[in-house]
Scaffold this motif. Structure first.
Motif, PDB file in Angstrom:
ATOM      1  N   ASP A 175     -19.620  21.648   2.695  1.00  0.00           N
ATOM      2  CA  ASP A 175     -19.639  23.101   2.568  1.00  0.00           C
ATOM      3  C   ASP A 175     -21.009  23.624   2.147  1.00  0.00           C
ATOM      4  N   ARG A 224     -24.958  27.548   1.827  1.00  0.00           N
ATOM      5  CA  ARG A 224     -23.812  27.180   2.651  1.00  0.00           C
ATOM      6  C   ARG A 224     -24.266  26.435   3.907  1.00  0.00           C
ATOM      7  N   THR A 233     -23.553  25.728   7.846  1.00  0.00           N
ATOM      8  CA  THR A 233     -22.925  26.350   9.011  1.00  0.00           C
ATOM      9  C   THR A 233     -23.094  25.430  10.217  1.00  0.00           C
ATOM     10  N   PRO A 279     -15.503  24.686  12.079  1.00  0.00           N
ATOM     11  CA  PRO A 279     -15.666  25.177  10.694  1.00  0.00           C
ATOM     12  C   PRO A 279     -14.663  24.582   9.704  1.00  0.00           C
TER      13      PRO A 279
END
Length: 667
Positions: free
Chosen positions: A139, A149, A151, A239
């Motif tokens: 994460d 974060r 991605t 995700p």
């Protein structure tokens, strides 16, 4: 599939070899055959003490891991590193794979975490080993000065190398393969997992992201003669995986061989080898290289034929002229390499080979294969020991990049212990298979040849036996023989010890000793071996990484024949004084002990009956971590606070030129 081969006539051999390749040959027609191990002693020993270690671990050690994740299994053996993995079913080793990317792999097979064959396995593929990572933080990125974060744009890739078992060097023949090949219906599976909270209950979901059916690596080698392992790269874009509890796990499905009607036949099968696992950001589908120079396999003895030998029988002609190192460059271009080795005795350097002033350009593996520069791959041995007693020489090899940082330092060092005690050993102490001979004609002998510098007295034989399914070989009877040499084959019998059965010792090497009831004078060349009574297989350990076929023979139809299998039966003749029989009724002496064990900062050695001369502590790779000279008996205290957490071996040398080796667990 268990490996076997008929050695009756050349024409019949070719026909049976064809049947073997088709999977149709039955072992009842074979005169010698190999079978997978029923148990893994190293795993069994680790399991005995693992629970206590685990209970004492702090919760901080089991916190989620941060990127990058990397493991190449290069600097230890046994259970997977518990700081990286949650389970203990797979086996970290250096001897089962063929040309791995770097030394050491983790193997998934048909043996559980106790080192025993899974009881639920049948001839239909079923789930066996699992290798599960600890939770990994996907994460967030924890950088030097910030946390942010992660991605999908960070381009996360998971990669690894794999190889099906049962492989061999191209062109060496089926008899030279190592381990057991998974059949087509057997599987290796990779899954990605994540955990979510559902109605106050945490639930882990697993998704299959890759799999492979069983096959023979010759399929790869036909396309690329250097592709003994294949690298797999998988992007992580969904995700749902970008969480603080991401996991990956490998699983294998294994199937036992059909029951062949031979006691002692069934054993370990369907191995898969995994190496060089990487998980990180900023990668892509072409990120297949690392700036890494490494050892590929364990280094070798400095003796011509033996891994160990009696110190009194050593002579300079026993020395090799060169070591043999398998070295690799995993980068995408040539790298300047530095190589050196040193030999130590009792912690003191007695010889050093150093070519630091002569760096060499090493081409990358994917173009030129294993390193061939002679000063590094085949360095000269300019050392000849002068022996006055039992001793051990530790040979430490180092191979690394000269001009830049090496990606993985752990695989740059390789260590070998050269032992001069009271026995001969062709084998390296690790069994990859079990060796069996067929007694359908009521003739079943195995003999190993040894040569002496001067006459000596043979006092015992040590043998390593594979524990078979349902302990089928525990009641197998055999007689131990000593023969004179007769023009290269066993001749007249010098000694026979009857009424023996396979034994299974609790010591580190798992050899059992069979003491003779009298000393047997031997000189020149002689043979030591056994006669198998009945067709219950003894299943003697078989080291597939040292080829000693010229030094052993088998006899199943009245003639002595050379084996077709590349390897070494694990049988060692012992010289000197006769030890007490393991079957006698006298109480065994209390062995030396370490307390506490596991330990944090200090250990105490107790129950030593002789004066101690020195103490050495080695890690799992055989690297000496500590040495102390002593003159006391029991009650010696040693500070181990500087040792990293792990498993060690404490060698206690005593004034009567003997030693004991005790396992130490450092918290």
């Amino acid at each position: 599939m268990n490996t076997y081969y008929n050695f009756i006539r050349p024409l019949v051999s070719k026909i049976l070899l064809l049947f073997f390749l088709l999977g149709l040959c039955a072992p009842l027609g074979a005169q010698e055959f190999l079978t997978g191990l029923r148990t893994n002693p190293q795993i069994i020993k680790e399991n005995q003490q693992h629970r206590e270690i685990f209970k004492q671990k702090s919760t901080a050690e089991h916190a989620p891991l941060l990127l990058p994740f990397f493991e190449d299994f290069s600097n230890y053996t046994g259970y997977p590193n518990e700081k990286l993995f949650m389970d203990k079913q797979a086996f970290v080793n250096h001897t089962f794979p063929v040309f791995p990317p770097t030394i050491g792999v983790v193997t998934l097979d048909a043996l559980n975490e106790h080192g025993e064959l899974y009881p639920h396995l049948t001839t239909t593929p079923r789930g066996a080993d699992t290798l599960t990572s600890r939770y990994i933080r996907l994460d967030s990125l924890f950088l030097a000065d910030t946390i942010r974060r992660i991605t999908p744009a960070d381009s996360i890739y998971f990669s690894f190398y794999f190889q099906p078992g049962g492989g061999g060097v191209a062109g060496a023949g089926v008899e030279a393969t190592i381990g057991n090949q998974p059949e087509h219906n057997d599987l290796l599976i990779l899954e990605f997992g994540y955990t979510v909270l559902e109605d106050t209950v945490y639930v882990t979901y697993w998704d299959q992201v890759w799999f492979s059916h069983g096959f023979n690596i010759d399929e790869w080698l036909a396309e690329n003669p250097l592709e003994y392992f294949r690298q797999v790269l998988i992007p992580i874009t969904d995700p749902k995986y970008l969480c603080d509890n991401f996991q990956f796990r490998f699983r294998n499905f294994a199937s036992l061989e059909p029951q062949q009607g031979i006691a002692g036949w069934e054993g370990n099968v369907d191995q898969w080898h995994i190496d060089y696992i990487r998980l990180d950001v900023n990668r892509n589908s072409n990120d297949i290289f690392t700036n890494d120079l490494a050892f590929v396999s364990p280094t070798t003895s400095f003796l011509n034929n033996y891994q160990a030998m009696p110190w009194k029988q050593f002579q300079p002609s026993n020395m090799k002229s060169n070591f043999t190192n398998q070295l690799t460059n995993l980068s995408d271009a040539a790298r300047t390499s530095i190589y050196q080795y040193n030999i130590t005795q009792h912690g003191n350097v007695v010889y050093e080979y150093n070519i630091l002033m002569h760096a060499f350009q090493i081409m990358h593996y994917f173009e030129k294969g294993i390193q061939s520069q002679p000063d590094q791959a085949f360095p000269a041995i300019g050392f000849t020991p002068v022996l006055k007693d039992t001793t051990v020489f530790t040979i430490t090899h180092i191979f690394r990049i000269a001009e830049a940082e090496d990606f993985a330092l752990a695989n740059d060092t390789c260590v070998f212990e050269q032992k001069f005690y009271d026995y001969y050993a062709y084998d390296d102490g690790t069994a990859e298979y079990g060796y069996c001979i067929n007694n359908q004609f009521n003739v079943a002998y195995l003999a190993m040849k040894f040569s002496l510098k001067e006459p000596d007295d043979l006092s015992a034989v040590r043998m390593w036996f594979n524990q078979t399914r349902n302990s089928a070989n525990e009641n197998a009877l055999f007689s131990i023989f000593v023969w004179k040499d007769n023009n290269g084959v066993p001749g007249d019998t010098l000694y026979t010890l009857e009424g023996n059965r396979p034994g299974f010792e609790e010591d580190f090497l798992d050899f059992v000793e069979y003491p003779f009831n009298k000393k047997v004078p031997v000189s020149g060349t002689f043979w030591v071996g056994f006669q198998q009574h009945g067709n219950v297989q003894l299943n003697i350990g078989f080291d597939q990484n040292t080829d000693s076929r010229e030094f052993f023979r088998f006899n199943t139809r009245g003639i002595w024949e050379e084996s077709v299998f590349k390897g070494t039966p694990m049988l060692r003749p012992v010289f000197g004084e006769i030890t007490s029989s393991p079957n006698c009724c006298e109480p065994s002496p209390v062995p030396a002990m370490l307390k506490p064990n596991p330990a944090n900062d200090w250990i105490e050695i107790i129950n030593v009956k002789s004066r101690i001369t020195n103490i050495e502590i080695y890690d799992m790779m055989g690297r000496k971590q500590k040495a102390e000279g002593r003159t006391e008996n029991s009650g010696i205290k040693i500070n181990i606070s500087q040792l990293p957490t792990g498993i060690y071996f404490v060698r206690i040398h005593k004034e009567n030129n003997t030693f004991e080796t005790l396992k130490l667990i450092k918290n």
